[in-house]
Design a protein around this motif. Structure first.
Motif, mmCIF file in Angstrom:
data_model
loop_
_atom_site.group_PDB
_atom_site.id
_atom_site.type_symbol
_atom_site.label_atom_id
_atom_site.label_comp_id
_atom_site.label_asym_id
_atom_site.label_seq_id
_atom_site.Cartn_x
_atom_site.Cartn_y
_atom_site.Cartn_z
ATOM 1 N N GLU A 320 -2.631 18.310 9.714
ATOM 2 C CA GLU A 320 -2.780 17.445 10.877
ATOM 3 C C GLU A 320 -4.236 17.034 11.026
ATOM 4 O O GLU A 320 -5.150 17.794 10.699
ATOM 5 N N GLY A 321 -4.434 15.826 11.528
ATOM 6 C CA GLY A 321 -5.791 15.336 11.715
ATOM 7 C C GLY A 321 -5.875 13.841 11.477
ATOM 8 O O GLY A 321 -4.862 13.144 11.376
ATOM 9 N N VAL A 326 -13.793 4.314 3.704
ATOM 10 C CA VAL A 326 -14.270 2.949 3.459
ATOM 11 C C VAL A 326 -14.722 2.850 2.002
ATOM 12 O O VAL A 326 -15.317 3.796 1.459
ATOM 13 N N SER A 327 -14.447 1.727 1.368
ATOM 14 C CA SER A 327 -14.880 1.466 -0.013
ATOM 15 C C SER A 327 -15.929 0.366 -0.007
ATOM 16 O O SER A 327 -15.672 -0.751 0.470
ATOM 17 N N ARG A 328 -17.118 0.663 -0.522
ATOM 18 C CA ARG A 328 -18.176 -0.353 -0.609
ATOM 19 C C ARG A 328 -17.800 -1.477 -1.576
ATOM 20 O O ARG A 328 -18.035 -2.650 -1.305
ATOM 21 N N SER A 329 -17.226 -1.118 -2.729
ATOM 22 C CA SER A 329 -16.935 -2.117 -3.758
ATOM 23 C C SER A 329 -15.886 -3.137 -3.315
ATOM 24 O O SER A 329 -15.954 -4.305 -3.668
ATOM 25 N N GLU A 330 -14.912 -2.693 -2.507
ATOM 26 C CA GLU A 330 -13.840 -3.587 -2.082
ATOM 27 C C GLU A 330 -13.978 -4.056 -0.641
ATOM 28 O O GLU A 330 -13.231 -4.924 -0.194
ATOM 29 N N ALA A 331 -14.937 -3.503 0.110
ATOM 30 C CA ALA A 331 -15.135 -3.846 1.521
ATOM 31 C C ALA A 331 -13.830 -3.661 2.301
ATOM 32 O O ALA A 331 -13.393 -4.534 3.052
ATOM 33 N N LYS A 332 -13.206 -2.482 2.107
ATOM 34 C CA LYS A 332 -11.941 -2.197 2.766
ATOM 35 C C LYS A 332 -11.979 -0.825 3.429
ATOM 36 O O LYS A 332 -12.686 0.079 2.958
ATOM 37 N N VAL A 333 -11.195 -0.708 4.506
ATOM 38 C CA VAL A 333 -11.154 0.524 5.300
ATOM 39 C C VAL A 333 -9.709 0.995 5.410
ATOM 40 O O VAL A 333 -8.791 0.181 5.568
ATOM 41 N N VAL A 334 -9.524 2.323 5.331
ATOM 42 C CA VAL A 334 -8.209 2.942 5.511
ATOM 43 C C VAL A 334 -8.315 3.985 6.616
ATOM 44 O O VAL A 334 -9.260 4.783 6.648
ATOM 45 N N LEU A 335 -7.343 3.960 7.523
ATOM 46 C CA LEU A 335 -7.283 4.939 8.604
ATOM 47 C C LEU A 335 -5.880 5.542 8.612
ATOM 48 O O LEU A 335 -4.883 4.822 8.589
ATOM 49 N N ALA A 336 -5.811 6.897 8.627
ATOM 50 C CA ALA A 336 -4.518 7.579 8.635
ATOM 51 C C ALA A 336 -4.580 8.766 9.595
ATOM 52 O O ALA A 336 -5.671 9.314 9.846
ATOM 53 N N GLN A 337 -3.418 9.125 10.139
ATOM 54 C CA GLN A 337 -3.397 10.262 11.067
ATOM 55 C C GLN A 337 -2.052 10.963 11.037
ATOM 56 O O GLN A 337 -1.030 10.380 10.699
ATOM 57 N N PRO A 341 -0.804 11.681 18.588
ATOM 58 C CA PRO A 341 -0.014 10.613 19.215
ATOM 59 C C PRO A 341 -0.843 9.556 19.942
ATOM 60 O O PRO A 341 -0.385 8.432 20.133
ATOM 61 N N HIS A 342 -2.062 9.898 20.337
ATOM 62 C CA HIS A 342 -2.905 8.921 21.045
ATOM 63 C C HIS A 342 -3.683 8.019 20.083
ATOM 64 O O HIS A 342 -4.407 7.134 20.531
ATOM 65 N N TRP A 343 -3.529 8.246 18.767
ATOM 66 C CA TRP A 343 -4.252 7.426 17.779
ATOM 67 C C TRP A 343 -3.253 6.712 16.862
ATOM 68 O O TRP A 343 -2.969 7.155 15.746
ATOM 69 N N GLY A 354 -10.804 -7.939 14.932
ATOM 70 C CA GLY A 354 -11.332 -9.288 15.163
ATOM 71 C C GLY A 354 -12.826 -9.321 15.372
ATOM 72 O O GLY A 354 -13.504 -10.263 14.928
ATOM 73 N N ALA A 355 -13.370 -8.319 16.015
ATOM 74 C CA ALA A 355 -14.808 -8.289 16.288
ATOM 75 C C ALA A 355 -15.629 -8.122 15.018
ATOM 76 O O ALA A 355 -16.842 -8.397 15.012
ATOM 77 N N TYR A 356 -14.982 -7.715 13.928
ATOM 78 C CA TYR A 356 -15.683 -7.500 12.661
ATOM 79 C C TYR A 356 -15.145 -8.416 11.549
ATOM 80 O O TYR A 356 -15.410 -8.183 10.373
ATOM 81 N N GLN A 357 -14.411 -9.466 11.943
ATOM 82 C CA GLN A 357 -13.823 -10.429 10.997
ATOM 83 C C GLN A 357 -12.904 -9.761 9.968
ATOM 84 O O GLN A 357 -12.736 -10.250 8.850
ATOM 85 N N GLY A 358 -12.330 -8.643 10.355
ATOM 86 C CA GLY A 358 -11.426 -7.946 9.449
ATOM 87 C C GLY A 358 -9.998 -8.436 9.570
ATOM 88 O O GLY A 358 -9.581 -8.957 10.611
ATOM 89 N N LYS A 359 -9.245 -8.274 8.482
ATOM 90 C CA LYS A 359 -7.833 -8.645 8.469
ATOM 91 C C LYS A 359 -7.024 -7.512 7.859
ATOM 92 O O LYS A 359 -7.361 -7.018 6.778
ATOM 93 N N GLY A 360 -5.969 -7.141 8.558
ATOM 94 C CA GLY A 360 -5.136 -6.062 8.048
ATOM 95 C C GLY A 360 -4.192 -5.565 9.122
ATOM 96 O O GLY A 360 -3.948 -6.239 10.117
ATOM 97 N N GLY A 361 -3.686 -4.371 8.934
ATOM 98 C CA GLY A 361 -2.750 -3.781 9.879
ATOM 99 C C GLY A 361 -2.025 -2.621 9.251
ATOM 100 O O GLY A 361 -2.377 -2.168 8.154
ATOM 101 N N GLY A 362 -1.012 -2.132 9.944
ATOM 102 C CA GLY A 362 -0.261 -1.009 9.425
ATOM 103 C C GLY A 362 0.622 -0.382 10.478
ATOM 104 O O GLY A 362 0.912 -0.984 11.515
ATOM 105 N N SER A 363 1.019 0.839 10.229
ATOM 106 C CA SER A 363 1.915 1.569 11.124
ATOM 107 C C SER A 363 1.114 2.516 12.014
ATOM 108 O O SER A 363 -0.117 2.543 11.970
ATOM 109 N N ASP A 364 1.841 3.308 12.792
ATOM 110 C CA ASP A 364 1.156 4.301 13.625
ATOM 111 C C ASP A 364 0.426 5.328 12.763
ATOM 112 O O ASP A 364 -0.636 5.821 13.135
ATOM 113 N N SER A 365 0.983 5.647 11.595
ATOM 114 C CA SER A 365 0.431 6.738 10.789
ATOM 115 C C SER A 365 -0.642 6.299 9.800
ATOM 116 O O SER A 365 -1.501 7.108 9.435
ATOM 117 N N ILE A 366 -0.626 5.032 9.353
ATOM 118 C CA ILE A 366 -1.640 4.586 8.398
ATOM 119 C C ILE A 366 -1.833 3.070 8.494
ATOM 120 O O ILE A 366 -0.883 2.326 8.756
#
Length: 391
Positions: A320-321, A326-337, A341-343, A354-366
């Protein structure tokens, strides 16, 4: 009324005539000639280009009995010498005649009527009334069409009345009732057509079918004739020779060699995946030992987003956690939990990317996102880590 020299002979390249009319339209200046060999747009065939009095012809259209020529600039003289772009004209003649022949053969061998014809700058197509044409059918059609080319059948045009047209075995009866132009391909077909054609099938040179595809219940056949087909063969041969030289394999063994390379590649990829999985196991233990509370945050120099997703999934599957990469070479970020439940990862990305001109998305877990630059990716990474720290 313009006298249409292209009906007298499609082989007229140069002639002398006079300008009979001028008109300024929204898109440019147009002139009419007493006689013209410039064929206008029509029947799937593009117009001719060339020069009138040394001035380039940009377009040719037909309006009633007149043929209008769009010219690059105004012509001062009344008497002019005209010249057709013969290479373009002959290419059109080869392909329009080739279309007649290909359509006739397709109707004969596959009982498929041609619905439309398109002649583009790269290739020509016909759409035929058949949901599917098999490989053997296409090969038979191509062979028969080229057999008719080698037969060098005569091609002639004539004008007939509606009554005379009704007595001919036309592929399709014309919609007009007078001044009907019939093109006869000896021993092949009669067709009502106003286009330009070569004088015999031998001048088509060759017909090469490139591919077929299904289009709204019909089949589209891509093909090339004459010099275009020759250029196509040359291009394919150059590529084949280059591949043969690179693989040090003769043309006849290329497919076998490629199959072997594909099998080797799959084996190598399986071995790489196994090594990555083992490395991820060791690296996951190292990251877990270094984490602060429930948070693992890591900057990678050249890790792919796919590899970051795999590692994040492995970490959250077993512990749990929250994981932030973040990858410098690809300029991409991954977030998983997991177990937080609050994240909700996808919702967090949606609210803040939007504040960082990023595009992406996902589920509650990743979730994952890409950024225009590495600086924006790192800024979003730091912002997210800061938010995690506050919570």
């Amino acid at each position: 009324m313009t006298h249409k020299l292209y009906y007298d002979s499609a082989y007229t390249r140069e002639w002398h005539t006079r300008i009979t009319g001028k008109m300024d339209k929204e898109d440019g200046l147009y002139v009419t000639l007493a006689e013209t060999a410039f064929y206008p747009h029509g029947g799937g065939q593009p117009c001719d280009l060339g020069q009138i009095g040394g001035v380039d012809v940009l377009d040719v259209i037909s309006e009633g009995d007149e043929v209008w020529h769009k010219v690059e600039r105004a012509l001062e003289q009344e008497e002019v010498d005209c010249r057709i772009d013969w290479e373009r004209r002959f290419d059109h003649m080869q392909h329009h005649t080739g279309q007649h022949l290909l359509s006739a053969v397709t109707l004969k061998l596959a009982d498929a009527m041609t619905l439309s014809f398109h002649l583009g700058t790269d290739y020509a197509t016909i759409d035929v009334d058949s949901a599917e044409l098999g490989t053997e059918q296409i090969a038979a059609i191509e062979l028969e069409a080229n057999t008719q080319i080698y037969r060098n059948a005569r091609i002639a045009a004539s004008w007939v009345t509606a009554e005379e047209a009704a007595r001919l075995p036309l592929v399709k009866q014309p919609s007009v009732t007078e001044n009907i132009r019939i093109v006869e391909m000896e021993g092949v077909e009669y067709n009502a057509c106003g286009g330009t054609h070569v004088a015999s099938t031998g001048e088509i040179g060759i017909i090469k079918i490139l591919k077929t595809e299904r289009v709204k219940g019909s089949t589209r056949i891509y093909f090339k004739c004459g010099f275009r087909a020759l250029e196509e063969f040359g291009a394919v041969q150059r590529v084949t020779q280059a591949i043969s030289a690179k693989l040090k394999t003769g043309r006849d063994e290329l497919l076998e060699r490629l199959d072997k390379l594909e099998a080797e590649q799959k084996q190598l990829q399986a071995e790489i995946s196994a090594v990555k999985a083992a490395n991820d196991t060791y690296f996951a233990q190292e990251l877990l030992a270094q984490r602060q509370g429930l948070i693992i945050a890591q900057v990678f120099e050249d890790k792919s987003v796919k590899d970051m997703q795999s590692l994040a999934t492995k970490l959250t599957a077993e512990h749990e956690g929250i994981v932030l990469f973040v990858s410098r070479s690809e300029a991409k970020v991954v977030l998983a939990q997991k177990g937080q439940p609050h994240w909700a990862c996808g919702a967090f990305f949606k609210g803040n990317l939007g504040a960082y001109q990023g595009k992406g998305g996902g589920s509650d877990s990743i979730a994952q996102a890409g950024f225009p630059s590495v600086d924006e990716a790192l800024a979003f990474f730091e912002f997210t880590r800061d938010q995690l720290g506050h919570h």
